[in-house]
Design an enzyme around this catalytic site. Structure first.
Site, PDB file in Angstrom:
ATOM      1  NE  ARG A 125      -3.912  -2.123   2.120  1.00  9.41           N
ATOM      2  CZ  ARG A 125      -3.661  -3.203   2.827  1.00  9.41           C
ATOM      3  NH1 ARG A 125      -2.613  -3.236   3.625  1.00  9.41           N
ATOM      4  NH2 ARG A 125      -4.456  -4.241   2.743  1.00  9.41           N
ATOM      5  CE  LYS A 147      -0.285  14.453 -13.891  1.00 11.42           C
ATOM      6  NZ  LYS A 147      -0.633  15.073 -15.204  1.00 11.42           N
ATOM      7  CD  GLU A 189       7.290  16.550 -22.719  1.00 12.20           C
ATOM      8  OE1 GLU A 189       6.719  17.617 -22.403  1.00 12.20           O
ATOM      9  OE2 GLU A 189       6.660  15.499 -22.953  1.00 12.20           O
ATOM     10  CE  LYS A 228       5.848  17.836 -13.918  1.00 17.71           C
ATOM     11  NZ  LYS A 228       5.963  16.506 -14.439  1.00 17.71           N
ATOM     12  CD  GLU A 238      -3.382  17.534 -14.945  1.00 22.56           C
ATOM     13  OE1 GLU A 238      -2.431  16.767 -14.711  1.00 22.56           O
ATOM     14  OE2 GLU A 238      -3.958  17.577 -16.038  1.00 22.56           O
ATOM     15  NE  ARG A 243       1.412  17.417 -12.485  1.00 23.77           N
ATOM     16  CZ  ARG A 243       1.986  16.548 -11.681  1.00 23.77           C
ATOM     17  NH1 ARG A 243       1.707  16.566 -10.398  1.00 23.77           N
ATOM     18  NH2 ARG A 243       2.853  15.658 -12.133  1.00 23.77           N
ATOM     19  CG  ASN A 247      -1.837  18.036 -20.237  1.00 25.27           C
ATOM     20  OD1 ASN A 247      -0.933  17.205 -20.133  1.00 25.27           O
ATOM     21  ND2 ASN A 247      -2.888  18.042 -19.456  1.00 25.27           N
ATOM     22  CG  HIS A 250       1.599  16.694 -23.771  1.00 26.47           C
ATOM     23  ND1 HIS A 250       2.465  17.747 -23.957  1.00 26.47           N
ATOM     24  CD2 HIS A 250       2.327  15.710 -23.186  1.00 26.47           C
ATOM     25  CE1 HIS A 250       3.662  17.417 -23.495  1.00 26.47           C
ATOM     26  NE2 HIS A 250       3.605  16.183 -23.024  1.00 26.47           N
ATOM     27  CG  HIS A 254      -1.292  12.283 -25.031  1.00 26.59           C
ATOM     28  ND1 HIS A 254      -1.794  12.988 -23.964  1.00 26.59           N
ATOM     29  CD2 HIS A 254      -0.036  11.921 -24.680  1.00 26.59           C
ATOM     30  CE1 HIS A 254      -0.876  13.040 -23.002  1.00 26.59           C
ATOM     31  NE2 HIS A 254       0.192  12.403 -23.415  1.00 26.59           N
ATOM     32  CG  HIS A 267       5.975  11.264 -24.635  1.00 29.77           C
ATOM     33  ND1 HIS A 267       4.605  11.170 -24.561  1.00 29.77           N
ATOM     34  CD2 HIS A 267       6.318  12.353 -23.894  1.00 29.77           C
ATOM     35  CE1 HIS A 267       4.139  12.154 -23.805  1.00 29.77           C
ATOM     36  NE2 HIS A 267       5.161  12.885 -23.385  1.00 29.77           N
TER      37      HIS A 267
HETATM   38  P1  NAD Z   1      12.061   5.511 -22.014  1.00 27.87           P
HETATM   39  O1  NAD Z   1      12.081   5.338 -20.565  1.00 27.87           O
HETATM   40  O2  NAD Z   1      11.493   4.415 -22.832  1.00 27.87           O
HETATM   41  O3  NAD Z   1      13.547   5.829 -22.503  1.00 27.87           O
HETATM   42  C1  NAD Z   1      13.836   5.981 -23.882  1.00 27.87           C
HETATM   43  C2  NAD Z   1      14.894   4.974 -24.344  1.00 27.87           C
HETATM   44  O4  NAD Z   1      16.178   5.371 -23.867  1.00 27.87           O
HETATM   45  C3  NAD Z   1      14.699   3.560 -23.818  1.00 27.87           C
HETATM   46  O5  NAD Z   1      15.058   2.655 -24.810  1.00 27.87           O
HETATM   47  C4  NAD Z   1      15.686   3.475 -22.650  1.00 27.87           C
HETATM   48  O6  NAD Z   1      16.100   2.163 -22.401  1.00 27.87           O
HETATM   49  C5  NAD Z   1      16.809   4.309 -23.163  1.00 27.87           C
HETATM   50  N1  NAD Z   1      17.643   4.964 -22.178  1.00 27.87           N
HETATM   51  C6  NAD Z   1      17.255   5.547 -21.027  1.00 27.87           C
HETATM   52  N2  NAD Z   1      18.271   6.201 -20.475  1.00 27.87           N
HETATM   53  C7  NAD Z   1      19.341   6.021 -21.284  1.00 27.87           C
HETATM   54  C8  NAD Z   1      20.679   6.499 -21.264  1.00 27.87           C
HETATM   55  N3  NAD Z   1      21.105   7.347 -20.323  1.00 27.87           N
HETATM   56  N4  NAD Z   1      21.525   6.109 -22.258  1.00 27.87           N
HETATM   57  C9  NAD Z   1      21.070   5.321 -23.266  1.00 27.87           C
HETATM   58  N5  NAD Z   1      19.817   4.868 -23.358  1.00 27.87           N
HETATM   59  C10 NAD Z   1      18.959   5.225 -22.375  1.00 27.87           C
HETATM   60  O7  NAD Z   1      11.238   6.806 -22.439  1.00 27.87           O
HETATM   61  P2  NAD Z   1      11.291   8.346 -22.018  1.00 27.87           P
HETATM   62  O8  NAD Z   1      11.288   9.088 -23.289  1.00 27.87           O
HETATM   63  O9  NAD Z   1      12.335   8.631 -21.005  1.00 27.87           O
HETATM   64  O10 NAD Z   1       9.893   8.538 -21.291  1.00 27.87           O
HETATM   65  C11 NAD Z   1       8.683   8.345 -21.964  1.00 27.87           C
HETATM   66  C12 NAD Z   1       7.673   7.839 -20.967  1.00 27.87           C
HETATM   67  O11 NAD Z   1       7.536   8.797 -19.931  1.00 27.87           O
HETATM   68  C13 NAD Z   1       6.291   7.644 -21.556  1.00 27.87           C
HETATM   69  O12 NAD Z   1       5.761   6.439 -21.075  1.00 27.87           O
HETATM   70  C14 NAD Z   1       5.492   8.824 -21.033  1.00 27.87           C
HETATM   71  O13 NAD Z   1       4.123   8.533 -20.875  1.00 27.87           O
HETATM   72  C15 NAD Z   1       6.158   9.022 -19.693  1.00 27.87           C
HETATM   73  N6  NAD Z   1       6.006  10.379 -19.149  1.00 27.87           N
HETATM   74  C16 NAD Z   1       5.542  10.493 -17.877  1.00 27.87           C
HETATM   75  C17 NAD Z   1       5.406  11.735 -17.305  1.00 27.87           C
HETATM   76  C18 NAD Z   1       4.981  11.865 -15.877  1.00 27.87           C
HETATM   77  O14 NAD Z   1       4.678  12.986 -15.431  1.00 27.87           O
HETATM   78  N7  NAD Z   1       4.947  10.802 -15.121  1.00 27.87           N
HETATM   79  C19 NAD Z   1       5.752  12.880 -18.041  1.00 27.87           C
HETATM   80  C20 NAD Z   1       6.228  12.727 -19.352  1.00 27.87           C
HETATM   81  C21 NAD Z   1       6.365  11.459 -19.896  1.00 27.87           C
HETATM   82  N1  GLY Z   2       3.811  15.615 -17.505  1.00 27.29           N
HETATM   83  C1  GLY Z   2       2.642  16.300 -17.077  1.00 27.29           C
HETATM   84  C2  GLY Z   2       2.528  16.373 -15.605  1.00 27.29           C
HETATM   85  O1  GLY Z   2       3.383  15.949 -14.891  1.00 27.29           O
HETATM   86  O2  GLY Z   2       1.542  16.862 -15.114  1.00 27.29           O
END
Ligand code: NAD
Ligand code: GLY
Length: 363
Positions: A125, A147, A189, A228, A238, A243, A247, A250, A254, A267
């Site tokens: 939990r 998030k 971003e 941020k 949000e 917050r 978007n 986005h 999306h 992304h």
């Molecule tokens: P990811 O985690 O898939 O990383 C991208 C690629 O880079 C992967 O293949 C990973 O293995 C590789 N990688 C990571 N670090 C590396 C490094 N230092 N050197 C070499 N390779 C490396 O994707 P991302 O672009 O980091 O994140 C996208 C995800 O984040 C999506 O799922 C999106 O929905 C989410 N997201 C969440 C929030 C939030 O607020 N929680 C905000 C924006 C995006």
């Molecule tokens: N990436 C959007 C948020 O964190 O609210």
């Protein structure tokens, strides 16, 4: 080892984001400083790309500080952001004997951060977790703000929880090993942050060879984290409309991700297309000066981000994807517009037809 610190102002749950080059060895000591909530045992969740690069340094730092980490690696890629993968991680943690005093380290990009954060939110939990983001997207966006979640069969991020980390350690030197395409998608971003909050960030992005310039990266990442952190501090869940400004770009972004099928666009690449559409609508509906919109487009182009839709992605497919988006669930269109570089607001005045036109204009 020098690093800069930004605080995420959430009262008793406030936490630090430490930003600097080659600071992974600081992880153990910084977790040790967090005290009692951090038991001896922890799970380090990472993916198959990041493990060979950075897991050894993270494990060594934790062990040297007296912790006992268990390494759990998932396949790299968005498909790991799934409920069954989260369940599998919980099972592996139970099998490893991690109890309610354990905690989680998310070592990787946004996928690992969202997934491991979600596991931390539901395991016993809720147990503490620490973000060690290694992509631009993760350092400027996903690791900060709490998030967490996984994707559902019918849409991205539909299963999740707010669960704030206790610490974020962003080592900008890890960004050096990102393939250029992954580095550039993260810059989308940053361009979004510049558009909604800090226009001068566009100048900071002009540093030559940004990806391999630790000083310039530290500065750029810190300024993004400040943006941020301030937004999350004021509107954690949000609910106040602030917050939601994150978007910007986005809504269409999306839809592109969804219609193209996950994997075709990264992304940030989908967000880049969404930013082009949002800029056009901002000029039309919010009075954004065309030359200011052009500055955003120029920045996207400099980082070779996609700005045109391919012929095989139909406008109708994108609109269908848009209507599946949770933001459109109640039939209400809320679209983030930018009236001046550095400012944004949520508008209810943008119609679906206008969004359709902006998508069509991406050809
Ligand atoms: P990811 O985690 O898939 O990383 C991208 C690629 O880079 C992967 O293949 C990973 O293995 C590789 N990688 C990571 N670090 C590396 C490094 N230092 N050197 C070499 N390779 C490396 O994707 P991302 O672009 O980091 O994140 C996208 C995800 O984040 C999506 O799922 C999106 O929905 C989410 N997201 C969440 C929030 C939030 O607020 N929680 C905000 C924006 C995006
Ligand atoms: N990436 C959007 C948020 O964190 O609210």
């Amino acid at each position: 080892m020098h690093f800069e610190t930004v605080s995420v102002p959430l009262g008793e749950r406030a936490y630090r984001v430490c930003i600097g080059a080659r600071i992974l060895p600081q992880l153990g000591p910084l977790c040790r400083e967090l005290g009692g909530a951090f038991g001896r045992r922890c799970a380090v969740v990472t993916d198959t790309n990041v493990e060979p690069l950075y897991a050894a340094a993270v494990l060594a730092s934790l062990e040297a500080a007296g912790f006992e980490p268990t390494l759990l690696t998932v396949p790299a890629g968005e498909t790991s952001k799934a409920l069954h993968v989260a369940g599998g991680l919980c099972d592996r943690m139970i099998a490893a004997g991690l109890d309610r005093k354990a905690w989680v380290v998310a070592l990787g990009g946004g996928v690992v951060g969202d997934l491991a954060g979600f596991v931390a939110a539901i395991y016993y939990r809720g147990i503490p977790f620490v973000q060690v983001p290694t992509t631009v997207i993760a350092q400027v966006d996903s690791a900060v703000g709490g998030k967490t979640g996984v994707n559902a069969t019918h849409g991205k991020n539909l299963i999740g929880a707010f669960h704030q980390p206790r610490l974020v350690l962003a080592d900008v030197a890890t960004l050096g090993s990102l393939p250029a395409r992954e580095f550039n998608e993260g810059v989308a971003e940053i361009i979004k942050h510049a558009a909604i909050r800090d226009r001068s960030l566009l100048d900071a992005l002009a540093a030559p060879n940004l990806q391999h310039d630790p000083a310039a990266l530290t500065e750029v990442i810190r300024r993004n984290v400040e943006i941020k952190a301030a937004i999350v501090g004021e509107d954690e869940h949000e609910t106040k409309g602030l917050r939601a400004l994150l978007n910007f770009g986005h809504t269409v972004g999306h839809a592109v991700e969804n219609a193209a099928g996950y994997g075709r666009y990264l992304h940030g690449e989908a967000v880049a297309l969404g930013l082009v559409a949002a800029c056009r609508l901002s000029v039309q509906k919010a009075g954004l000066a065309p030359e200011e919109a052009q500055r955003i487009l120029d920045a996207l182009a400099r980082f070779r981000l996609p700005m045109r839709l391919p012929a095989d992605l139909s406008t109708e497919d994108l609109v269908a994807a848009l209507l599946k988006d949770k933001k459109f669930a109640q039939g209400e269109v809320r679209f983030v517009l930018c009236p001046r570089l550095g400012e944004a607001f949520v508008s209810k005045e943008v119609t679906l037809e206008e969004i359709r036109e902006a998508i069509e204009a991406l050809r």
